[in-house]
Design an enzyme around this catalytic site. Structure first.
Site, PDB file in Angstrom:
ATOM      1  N   PHE A 193     -21.042  22.608  21.644  1.00  0.00           N
ATOM      2  CA  PHE A 193     -21.065  23.588  22.736  1.00  0.00           C
ATOM      3  C   PHE A 193     -19.643  24.070  22.967  1.00  0.00           C
ATOM      4  O   PHE A 193     -18.745  23.276  23.240  1.00  0.00           O
ATOM      5  CB  PHE A 193     -21.642  22.983  24.011  1.00  0.00           C
ATOM      6  CG  PHE A 193     -21.888  24.023  25.064  1.00  0.00           C
ATOM      7  CD1 PHE A 193     -23.027  24.812  25.024  1.00  0.00           C
ATOM      8  CD2 PHE A 193     -20.948  24.243  26.071  1.00  0.00           C
ATOM      9  CE1 PHE A 193     -23.240  25.808  25.974  1.00  0.00           C
ATOM     10  CE2 PHE A 193     -21.153  25.235  27.025  1.00  0.00           C
ATOM     11  CZ  PHE A 193     -22.306  26.019  26.973  1.00  0.00           C
ATOM     12  N   ARG A 252     -14.342  31.342  30.730  1.00  0.00           N
ATOM     13  CA  ARG A 252     -14.366  32.574  29.922  1.00  0.00           C
ATOM     14  C   ARG A 252     -12.955  33.048  29.593  1.00  0.00           C
ATOM     15  O   ARG A 252     -12.735  33.747  28.621  1.00  0.00           O
ATOM     16  CB  ARG A 252     -15.092  33.695  30.676  1.00  0.00           C
ATOM     17  CG  ARG A 252     -16.570  33.463  30.880  1.00  0.00           C
ATOM     18  CD  ARG A 252     -17.251  34.762  31.306  1.00  0.00           C
ATOM     19  NE  ARG A 252     -18.548  34.553  31.921  1.00  0.00           N
ATOM     20  CZ  ARG A 252     -19.694  34.432  31.256  1.00  0.00           C
ATOM     21  NH1 ARG A 252     -19.702  34.491  29.947  1.00  0.00           N
ATOM     22  NH2 ARG A 252     -20.839  34.247  31.884  1.00  0.00           N
ATOM     23  N   ASP A 290     -27.111  31.382  18.168  1.00  0.00           N
ATOM     24  CA  ASP A 290     -27.444  29.960  18.240  1.00  0.00           C
ATOM     25  C   ASP A 290     -28.872  29.804  17.713  1.00  0.00           C
ATOM     26  O   ASP A 290     -29.091  29.829  16.504  1.00  0.00           O
ATOM     27  CB  ASP A 290     -27.268  29.525  19.692  1.00  0.00           C
ATOM     28  CG  ASP A 290     -27.377  28.036  19.907  1.00  0.00           C
ATOM     29  OD1 ASP A 290     -27.065  27.284  18.981  1.00  0.00           O
ATOM     30  OD2 ASP A 290     -27.772  27.616  21.005  1.00  0.00           O
ATOM     31  N   GLU A 307     -22.446  40.440  19.868  1.00  0.00           N
ATOM     32  CA  GLU A 307     -22.838  39.177  20.511  1.00  0.00           C
ATOM     33  C   GLU A 307     -21.671  38.197  20.496  1.00  0.00           C
ATOM     34  O   GLU A 307     -20.841  38.236  19.591  1.00  0.00           O
ATOM     35  CB  GLU A 307     -23.983  38.534  19.707  1.00  0.00           C
ATOM     36  CG  GLU A 307     -25.374  38.919  20.186  1.00  0.00           C
ATOM     37  CD  GLU A 307     -25.863  38.014  21.314  1.00  0.00           C
ATOM     38  OE1 GLU A 307     -25.035  37.430  22.032  1.00  0.00           O
ATOM     39  OE2 GLU A 307     -27.083  37.905  21.466  1.00  0.00           O
ATOM     40  N   ASP A 308     -21.651  37.283  21.454  1.00  0.00           N
ATOM     41  CA  ASP A 308     -20.632  36.235  21.422  1.00  0.00           C
ATOM     42  C   ASP A 308     -20.977  35.173  20.383  1.00  0.00           C
ATOM     43  O   ASP A 308     -20.151  34.798  19.558  1.00  0.00           O
ATOM     44  CB  ASP A 308     -20.435  35.603  22.817  1.00  0.00           C
ATOM     45  CG  ASP A 308     -21.735  35.121  23.465  1.00  0.00           C
ATOM     46  OD1 ASP A 308     -22.827  35.319  22.879  1.00  0.00           O
ATOM     47  OD2 ASP A 308     -21.668  34.548  24.564  1.00  0.00           O
TER      48      ASP A 308
END
Ligand code: 5GP
Length: 180
Positions: free
Chosen positions: A154, A167, A105, A101-102
């Site tokens: 964020f 990205r 959260d 996963e990036d």
């Protein structure tokens, strides 16, 4: 890199620190699965760059697959609804799966993914995430291999986007948007 309007980017994690940490995480995975094959599943699109760097540092037999889920749409807020947009190409039964996963959260995406992947009977299932924002967690899920724990900001770059932009940034950056 020029950004539009009043958007501001501030570096949070530099490329050299990311590279070093990805190597360490890969070494840990190599140690944990010594003599075995690992099957990495990247969660598109955010994890594609992390997975690409990670897999090349793992010193084991590996295979890769991808799954795409929707969770955020174009904005910064999670809808809480997770949907599979692209499923795995092949069976994972009996494999040592590492879900890549990036960022973790709220944990809504991960808890959904763990549930559907576990149903497919892997031999083992672990989670690698480049970033973790534990302060935002709504579900009781955690990663086994975490790159960096970050504050509630964020972030974009190194695969993470805002409305498909950013990205390609080599550093992980905090994105500040002008008030609407
Ligand atoms: P969760 O379901 O844990 O709330 O969210 C996981 C997904 O939301 C991540 O895979 C990522 O796509 C997106 N996400 C969560 N926080 C951030 C962030 O700070 N920046 C970006 N670009 N995406 C985020």
């Amino acid at each position: 890199m020029p950004v539009g309007g009043q958007e501001k980017l501030k570096i949070l994690i530099r490329r050299a620190a990311i590279q070093k940490r990805v190597h360490e995480v890969a070494q840990q995975i190599t140690r944990d699965f010594r003599g075995q094959r690992v099957h990495l599943i990247g969660v598109l699109k955010g994890a594609c760059i992390f997975l690409s760097d990670l897999v090349r540092e793992i010193n084991l037999e590996t295979s890769i697959d991808f799954i795409a889920v929707s969770s955020y749409g174009k904005g910064k807020q999670s809808s809480g609804q997770v949907r599979v947009l692209k499923d795995l190409d092949s069976s994972i039964e009996g494999l040592n799966v590492v879900l890549v996963e990036d960022i973790l959260d709220t944990g809504l995406t991960l808890s959904y993914l763990l549930r559907i992947i576990q149903q497919r009977k892997p031999k083992s299932l672990r989670v690698a995430a480049l970033l973790d924002k534990p302060s935002r967690r709504l579900k009781d899920v955690n990663g086994d291999y975490i790159g960096f724990t970050i504050p509630n900001e964020f972030v974009v770059g190194y695969g993470l986007d805002y409305a498909e932009r950013f990205r390609n940034l080599k550093d992980v950056c905090i994105l500040n948007l002008p008030p609407e």
